[in-house]
Design an enzyme around this catalytic site. Structure first.
Site, short mmCIF file in Angstrom:
data_model
loop_
_atom_site.label_atom_id
_atom_site.label_comp_id
_atom_site.label_asym_id
_atom_site.label_seq_id
_atom_site.Cartn_x
_atom_site.Cartn_y
_atom_site.Cartn_z
N TYR A 184 -10.82 -18.06 -6.52
CA TYR A 184 -9.65 -18.07 -5.80
C TYR A 184 -9.28 -16.39 -6.03
O TYR A 184 -9.54 -16.10 -6.82
CB TYR A 184 -8.75 -18.18 -5.99
N CYS A 185 -8.84 -14.77 -5.19
CA CYS A 185 -7.73 -13.93 -5.70
C CYS A 185 -6.83 -14.18 -4.40
O CYS A 185 -6.12 -14.90 -3.94
CB CYS A 185 -9.17 -13.43 -5.56
N THR A 186 -6.23 -12.72 -4.30
CA THR A 186 -4.76 -13.11 -3.91
C THR A 186 -5.40 -12.74 -2.48
O THR A 186 -4.38 -13.88 -1.81
CB THR A 186 -4.11 -11.29 -4.21
N ILE A 213 -4.86 -16.71 -2.03
CA ILE A 213 -3.69 -17.54 -2.53
C ILE A 213 -2.50 -17.43 -1.55
O ILE A 213 -1.91 -18.34 -1.65
CB ILE A 213 -3.35 -16.77 -4.35
#
Length: 294
Positions: A184-186, A213
């Site tokens: 996961y990342c922004t 996210i």
């Protein structure tokens, strides 16, 4: 003037002439008075822009006309009208600087060989089906995870995305190669590369959260597996999904709960520290060991 907004977006698709795309994007953004950052490479486009909502809508319509960009998922959030000081549109070898430009292959559908995209709802279905075997793997710089992360997530010790390759190849995560991993990342773009890199190095079951996210938070707020605030690369620094967001960050000086980042007092250092309101004026007390560090 309508409401100020911010859009976060990326699209992987072959770009035959990155410089021509850069010039078109500069002209388009200037005509709409948009500011922010856009990176372009032979693999596609990655950007964050702020401006008037109606002008951003025009930008989205125009950009989606480029071959391969119709599928781009533009993520909208509230802006202040002064989130970016200027417009920057640059051509780079990579949209995200992992240092693996030649390893990444794309077609008009996106990255070839990356992790399976899961909607936020499908992430919950995976956890319900496989329980504690599921590993959330943070695809951001380690300091971003200080204020928000998925519960029990693995947070690699990385200062920049360049560090991910050596971290993954170090062997410290080899025990996870047979487990289901949710990267996961922004907004999702870093996981497009990270999941590919992990699969290429022997991780068997790798997923990524579609929309990152941001989309997860829009769906579940603070009632799911996410906890804390989301770090952003603009004037806001952090955002919360709801008023119930847990403050998990700790002041680097006194340990009090905080989500407020502040630049190092050393002018040539760009390291960010977490400082509470009480300690905000004490940044000069932190001994800087990041300048000229190798």
């Amino acid at each position: 003037m309508s409401l100020p907004k911010i859009i976060l977006f990326y699209g992987f698709a072959p770009v035959a002439d990155p410089e021509a795309l850069r010039l078109w994007q500069v002209t388009l953004c200037d005509s709409l008075n948009l500011k922010g950052r856009i990176l372009i490479s032979k693999h596609g486009i990655n950007g964050t822009l702020g401006g008037d909502m109606e002008n951003l809508k025009k930008y989205v319509r125009q950009t989606k006309q480029y071959p391969g960009f119709k599928k781009i998922d533009f993520k909208w959030s509230e802006g202040t009208g002064d989130d970016f000081p200027r417009l920057s549109v640059k051509v780079r070898d990579e949209l995200v600087a992992f240092g693996v430009a030649d390893e990444i292959k794309v077609n008009e559908k996106g990255v070839i060989g990356g992790g399976q995209h899961l909607s936020p709802e499908e992430v919950h279905q995976l956890v319900e089906a496989k329980g504690d075997d599921v590993v959330f793997f943070d695809g951001r710089n380690a300091y971003e995870a200080k204020v928000g992360r998925f519960k029990n997530a693995v947070v690699p010790d990385v200062k920049t995305t360049h560090d991910f390759i050596s971290e993954i190849e170090s062997g410290k995560f080899d025990s996870l190669k047979e487990k289901p991993i949710v990267t996961y990342c922004t907004g999702g773009i870093r996981c497009e590369i990270l999941s590919t890199v992990m699969k290429n190095r022997g991780f068997k079951e790798v997923y990524q959260i579609a929309g990152g996210i941001v989309r997860y938070g829009e769906t579940f707020g603070d009632s799911g597996y996410w906890e804390g605030s989301l770090y952003t690369f603009d004037g806001r620094m952090t955002v919360d999904f709801t008023e119930r967001a847990t403050m998990i960050g700790e002041c680097d000086l006194c340990g009090s709960p905080t989500k407020k980042f502040q630049n190092c007092a050393e002018p040539t250092c760009h390291h960010l520290y977490l400082l509470c309101e009480k300690c905000g004026s004490r940044a000069h007390e932190i001994e800087c060991n990041h300048v000229n560090a190798s």
